[in-house]
Design an enzyme around this catalytic site. Structure first.
Site, PDB file in Angstrom:
ATOM      1  N   PRO A 195       0.812  -1.212   0.000  1.00 10.70           N
ATOM      2  CA  PRO A 195       0.000   0.000   0.000  1.00 10.70           C
ATOM      3  C   PRO A 195       0.850   1.268   0.000  1.00 10.70           C
ATOM      4  CG  PRO A 195       0.024  -0.999   2.184  1.00 10.70           C
ATOM      5  CD  PRO A 195       0.749  -1.947   1.268  1.00 10.70           C
ATOM      6  N   TYR A 210      -4.688  14.277 -13.636  1.00 15.59           N
ATOM      7  CA  TYR A 210      -5.691  13.194 -13.632  1.00 15.59           C
ATOM      8  C   TYR A 210      -7.122  13.694 -13.518  1.00 15.59           C
ATOM      9  CZ  TYR A 210      -1.517  10.786 -11.771  1.00 15.59           C
ATOM     10  OH  TYR A 210      -0.254  10.313 -11.535  1.00 15.59           O
ATOM     11  N   CYS A 220       1.688  29.820 -14.357  1.00 20.66           N
ATOM     12  CA  CYS A 220       1.287  30.404 -15.635  1.00 20.66           C
ATOM     13  C   CYS A 220       0.800  29.304 -16.552  1.00 20.66           C
ATOM     14  CB  CYS A 220       2.448  31.148 -16.251  1.00 20.66           C
ATOM     15  SG  CYS A 220       2.913  32.499 -15.221  1.00 20.66           S
TER      16      CYS A 220
END
Ligand code: LLP
Length: 417
Positions: free
Chosen positions: A277, A319, A346
């Site tokens: 994990p 994502y 920017c």
């Protein structure tokens, strides 16, 4: 009325006063609870188990120290991560060295430290280990990374096991068996087992069920003892109310029950089972604190501008990741505004949190972002020459600076004019 957000016993404003913003804050107690929940539940009477922290989710020397103190394993994927665990003197038998396209320099570094467990991505990599084997003075455990061809339910960019993924040996390919033969024929290399990782931020366990079945079919085909199986990471976490993750206990129990059932069904035994994990060990322990400096109204949108941006959290831009946020010093105030929170970069993609409900803000208010402990700092950059924020760990009423804020001087330390 509690109007100020706290992490442990420390308020957001105390933390800002001491460390400034933007700031990453970890609740150490939550990390320890997450580790314990895994360690206490990922257990079986049929084999030993191991929790291996995938440190790509967040690595720092202090995090590695916690890993060591809590006696779990650690997954590293690069010379840089390896350097950190070596610096923290982590037991080399607890290190699992992953990564596709490891460089020979990285491999030599691992051998030098006697890293015990190597996850080999492909036959070419294995040949390099075999070439080095005569000069290795200990036995290296080799796990072959298998692409089981299962796509877990998650965002496309974080799927790592669809049939054409760049990771691992595709399960139907013969080179798995050629690799086992080469390992058997090479002194100091020990064929240890198989490792998989089917994706990240997974809520639906069907992919894991299928993966476990496929791994047992593969083990049967090898017709030999397999000591270790690793099921990778992937457990999903709650970023917003629409995410409904399993608890770490449920996630662990489902995997263990399925592996136990396959052992009983097939008669194939293993000595060890592990999981890796990353996100689910650290995500819910992490927060980001920013200062809101300016507000503006475009044609239809109101923006709150914060003192950080996509350089310290690339996940929304990369994502489309969605987070939950609050104004830390107005935690109980009515959310009368619908605003978008933009950073300093920017780049028009530098809108971190879109159309969120928040109270009306004034300059100097603080934004808290929840569940930012995984893949936040570790994916941060210096885009626009913005210094990366500091990282602080909170334990009850104590706080500890774990990573210093970068200075402008730091930003130019490798430049030559
Ligand atoms: N093991 C292996 C071999 C992995 O490739 C990964 C993650 C893990 C374990 C840990 O998976 P987790 O438990 O964290 O899901 N940057 C992306 C996530 C990339 C995951 C890559 N591999 C993100 O921000 O969502």
């Amino acid at each position: 009325m509690i109007n100020m957000f706290k992490i442990g016993n420390l308020s957001a404003s105390e933390l800002r006063e001491k460390y400034g913003t933007p700031l990453y804050v970890y609740d150490e107690v939550q990390i320890k609870n997450n580790i314990s929940e895994y360690v206490d539940n990922f257990k079986s009477d049929l084999y030993k188990t191991e929790i291996i922290y995938a440190s790509k989710a967040f690595s720092s020397l202090y995090m590695y120290k916690l890993v060591k103190e809590n006696n779990i394993g650690v997954d590293v994927v690069s010379g840089g991560e390896l350097y950190g665990v070596i610096k923290e003197k982590i037991d080399p038998t607890k290190i699992h060295f992953h990564g596709n396209n490891k460089s020979e320099a990285e491999m030599d570094m691992a051998i030098d430290y006697k890293v015990k467990n190597i996850i080999v991505d492909n036959f070419d990599e294995l040949k390099l280990w075999a070439k080095k084997a005569p000069n290795i003075d200990y036995e290296l455990n080799i796990l072959l990374r298998i692409n089981v061809g299962v796509s877990a339910h998650t965002h496309e960019y974080i799927i790592t096991a669809h049939p054409d993924s760049k990771f691992g040996y595709y399960i139907e390919n013969e080179d798995i068996f050629d690799s086992i033969k080469l390992i058997d024929a090479t002194n100091n290399l020990n064929f240890y087992g198989f490792s998989t990782h089917i994706g990240s931020q997974i809520f639906d366990m069907k992919g894991f069920m299928l993966t476990i079945e496929k791994l047992f079919e593969l083990m049967k085909k090898t017709n030999r003892e397999i000591k270790h199986l690793c099921l990778g990471g992937g457990c999903g976490v709650r970023y917003t109310d629409s995410d409904k993750p399993l608890t770490l206990k449920e996630f662990s129990n489902i995997l263990i029950d399925k592996v136990d059932a396959e052992i009983k069904k097939t008669g194939i035994k293993i000595s060890e089972l592990s999981i890796e994990p990353g996100r689910s060990l650290v995500a819910n322990a992490g927060y980001q604190l920013y200062t809101i400096n300016q507000m503006k109204k475009a044609l239809n949108k109101t923006y709150y501008f914060i003192d950080g941006g996509m350089n310290d959290n690339i996940r929304p831009a990369l994502y489309g990741a969605i987070y939950s946020v609050d104004i830390a010093n107005k935690i109980d105030e009515e959310k009368t505004m619908e605003v978008s929170i933009a950073g300093k970069c920017c780049e028009s993609g530098d809108v971190l949190f879109k159309d969120v409900k928040l109270p009306k803000a004034e300059a100097g208010d603080m934004l808290v972002v929840y569940t930012t402990g995984a893949y936040g700092y570790s994916m941060a950059s210096n885009y626009n020459r913005l210094p990366r924020p500091a990282v602080v760990f909170v334990n009850g009423s104590n706080s500890k600076l774990a990573i210093k804020r970068e200075t402008y001087e730091d930003l130019y330390k490798n430049d030559l004019d």
